[in-house]
Design a protein around this motif. Structure first.
Motif, short mmCIF file in Angstrom:
data_model
loop_
_atom_site.label_atom_id
_atom_site.label_comp_id
_atom_site.label_asym_id
_atom_site.label_seq_id
_atom_site.Cartn_x
_atom_site.Cartn_y
_atom_site.Cartn_z
N THR A 231 -17.75 12.51 -16.23
CA THR A 231 -16.37 12.24 -16.64
C THR A 231 -16.12 12.74 -18.06
O THR A 231 -15.08 13.34 -18.34
CB THR A 231 -16.07 10.74 -16.56
OG1 THR A 231 -16.35 10.29 -15.24
CG2 THR A 231 -14.63 10.44 -16.89
N HIS A 232 -17.09 12.51 -18.94
CA HIS A 232 -16.92 12.92 -20.34
C HIS A 232 -16.75 14.42 -20.47
O HIS A 232 -15.86 14.89 -21.19
CB HIS A 232 -18.14 12.45 -21.14
CG HIS A 232 -18.08 12.80 -22.59
ND1 HIS A 232 -17.33 12.08 -23.48
CD2 HIS A 232 -18.67 13.79 -23.29
CE1 HIS A 232 -17.47 12.61 -24.68
NE2 HIS A 232 -18.27 13.66 -24.59
N TYR A 233 -17.60 15.19 -19.82
CA TYR A 233 -17.54 16.65 -19.95
C TYR A 233 -16.62 17.33 -18.95
O TYR A 233 -16.32 18.51 -19.10
CB TYR A 233 -18.95 17.24 -19.83
CG TYR A 233 -19.82 16.93 -21.02
CD1 TYR A 233 -19.57 17.52 -22.24
CD2 TYR A 233 -20.85 16.02 -20.93
CE1 TYR A 233 -20.34 17.23 -23.35
CE2 TYR A 233 -21.64 15.72 -22.03
CZ TYR A 233 -21.37 16.33 -23.24
OH TYR A 233 -22.13 16.04 -24.32
N GLY A 234 -16.16 16.63 -17.94
CA GLY A 234 -15.34 17.26 -16.91
C GLY A 234 -13.86 16.97 -16.99
O GLY A 234 -13.07 17.60 -16.30
N MET B 151 -24.12 5.15 -12.76
CA MET B 151 -23.04 4.96 -13.72
C MET B 151 -23.25 5.82 -14.96
O MET B 151 -22.28 6.34 -15.52
CB MET B 151 -22.92 3.49 -14.11
CG MET B 151 -22.41 2.61 -13.00
SD MET B 151 -20.81 3.13 -12.33
CE MET B 151 -19.77 2.77 -13.71
N LYS B 152 -24.48 5.98 -15.40
CA LYS B 152 -24.76 6.86 -16.54
C LYS B 152 -24.39 8.30 -16.21
O LYS B 152 -23.79 9.00 -17.03
CB LYS B 152 -26.23 6.77 -16.95
CG LYS B 152 -26.57 5.49 -17.68
CD LYS B 152 -28.04 5.47 -18.08
CE LYS B 152 -28.39 4.19 -18.79
NZ LYS B 152 -29.81 4.13 -19.14
N LEU C 213 -10.83 19.68 -16.05
CA LEU C 213 -10.02 19.29 -14.89
C LEU C 213 -8.53 19.35 -15.23
O LEU C 213 -7.73 19.86 -14.43
CB LEU C 213 -10.39 17.88 -14.43
CG LEU C 213 -9.56 17.32 -13.28
CD1 LEU C 213 -9.84 18.08 -12.00
CD2 LEU C 213 -9.82 15.84 -13.11
N VAL C 214 -8.15 18.87 -16.39
CA VAL C 214 -6.74 18.90 -16.81
C VAL C 214 -6.27 20.35 -16.93
O VAL C 214 -5.15 20.69 -16.50
CB VAL C 214 -6.55 18.14 -18.14
CG1 VAL C 214 -5.18 18.39 -18.73
CG2 VAL C 214 -6.79 16.66 -17.94
N ILE C 215 -7.10 21.22 -17.47
CA ILE C 215 -6.72 22.63 -17.61
C ILE C 215 -6.56 23.28 -16.25
O ILE C 215 -5.59 24.01 -16.00
CB ILE C 215 -7.75 23.39 -18.48
CG1 ILE C 215 -7.67 22.88 -19.92
CG2 ILE C 215 -7.54 24.89 -18.41
CD1 ILE C 215 -8.77 23.39 -20.81
N ILE C 216 -7.47 23.01 -15.33
CA ILE C 216 -7.39 23.61 -13.99
C ILE C 216 -6.15 23.12 -13.25
O ILE C 216 -5.43 23.90 -12.63
CB ILE C 216 -8.67 23.31 -13.19
CG1 ILE C 216 -9.83 24.10 -13.78
CG2 ILE C 216 -8.49 23.63 -11.71
CD1 ILE C 216 -11.19 23.73 -13.22
N VAL C 217 -5.88 21.82 -13.32
CA VAL C 217 -4.69 21.28 -12.66
C VAL C 217 -3.43 21.86 -13.29
O VAL C 217 -2.47 22.22 -12.60
CB VAL C 217 -4.69 19.74 -12.72
CG1 VAL C 217 -3.35 19.17 -12.29
CG2 VAL C 217 -5.80 19.18 -11.85
N GLY C 218 -3.42 21.99 -14.61
CA GLY C 218 -2.26 22.56 -15.30
C GLY C 218 -2.04 24.01 -14.96
O GLY C 218 -0.90 24.47 -14.85
N MET C 219 -3.10 24.77 -14.77
CA MET C 219 -2.96 26.20 -14.46
C MET C 219 -2.50 26.40 -13.02
O MET C 219 -1.97 27.45 -12.69
CB MET C 219 -4.28 26.92 -14.69
CG MET C 219 -4.75 26.81 -16.10
SD MET C 219 -4.98 28.22 -17.12
CE MET C 219 -4.75 29.67 -16.30
N ASN C 220 -2.70 25.41 -12.17
CA ASN C 220 -2.30 25.55 -10.76
C ASN C 220 -0.93 24.91 -10.48
O ASN C 220 -0.54 24.80 -9.34
CB ASN C 220 -3.35 24.92 -9.85
CG ASN C 220 -4.62 25.73 -9.84
OD1 ASN C 220 -4.60 26.94 -9.99
ND2 ASN C 220 -5.74 25.06 -9.68
N SER C 221 -0.24 24.48 -11.52
CA SER C 221 1.06 23.85 -11.31
C SER C 221 2.18 24.88 -11.47
O SER C 221 1.97 26.00 -11.93
CB SER C 221 1.26 22.72 -12.32
OG SER C 221 1.31 23.24 -13.64
#
Length: 74
Positions: free
Chosen positions: A46-49, A39-40, A53-61
């Motif tokens: 999750t904190h650093y990714g 969990m740690k 992840l949002v940028i990569i998904v946005g660039m592929n839309s």
């Protein structure tokens, strides 16, 4: 001081039950330690990714936005 009374049985059954209980508690302790460690690590990932992840998904839309369009608040 009051003396304590021991309720240990002298038969082999008590020793086997105690040993199996110790093994069970050590397994439970191992699972708890492993799950805490996992969990740690998941929290850090999750904190650093999340933002990358949002940028990569946005660039592929569709339509394909530029990086500054993704990062601008408008």
């Amino acid at each position: 001081m009051a003396s304590r009374v021991s309720l240990k049985s002298s038969s082999g059954k008590g020793k086997k039950a105690a040993k199996s209980q110790e093994e069970g508690s050590s397994k439970i302790k191992l699972v708890k330690e492993w799950s805490t460690w996992a969990m740690k690590k998941a929290k850090v990932i999750t904190h650093y990714g999340f933002i990358p992840l949002v940028i990569i998904v946005g660039m592929n839309s569709e339509p394909k936005p530029h990086l500054y369009q993704l990062l601008s608040p408008v």
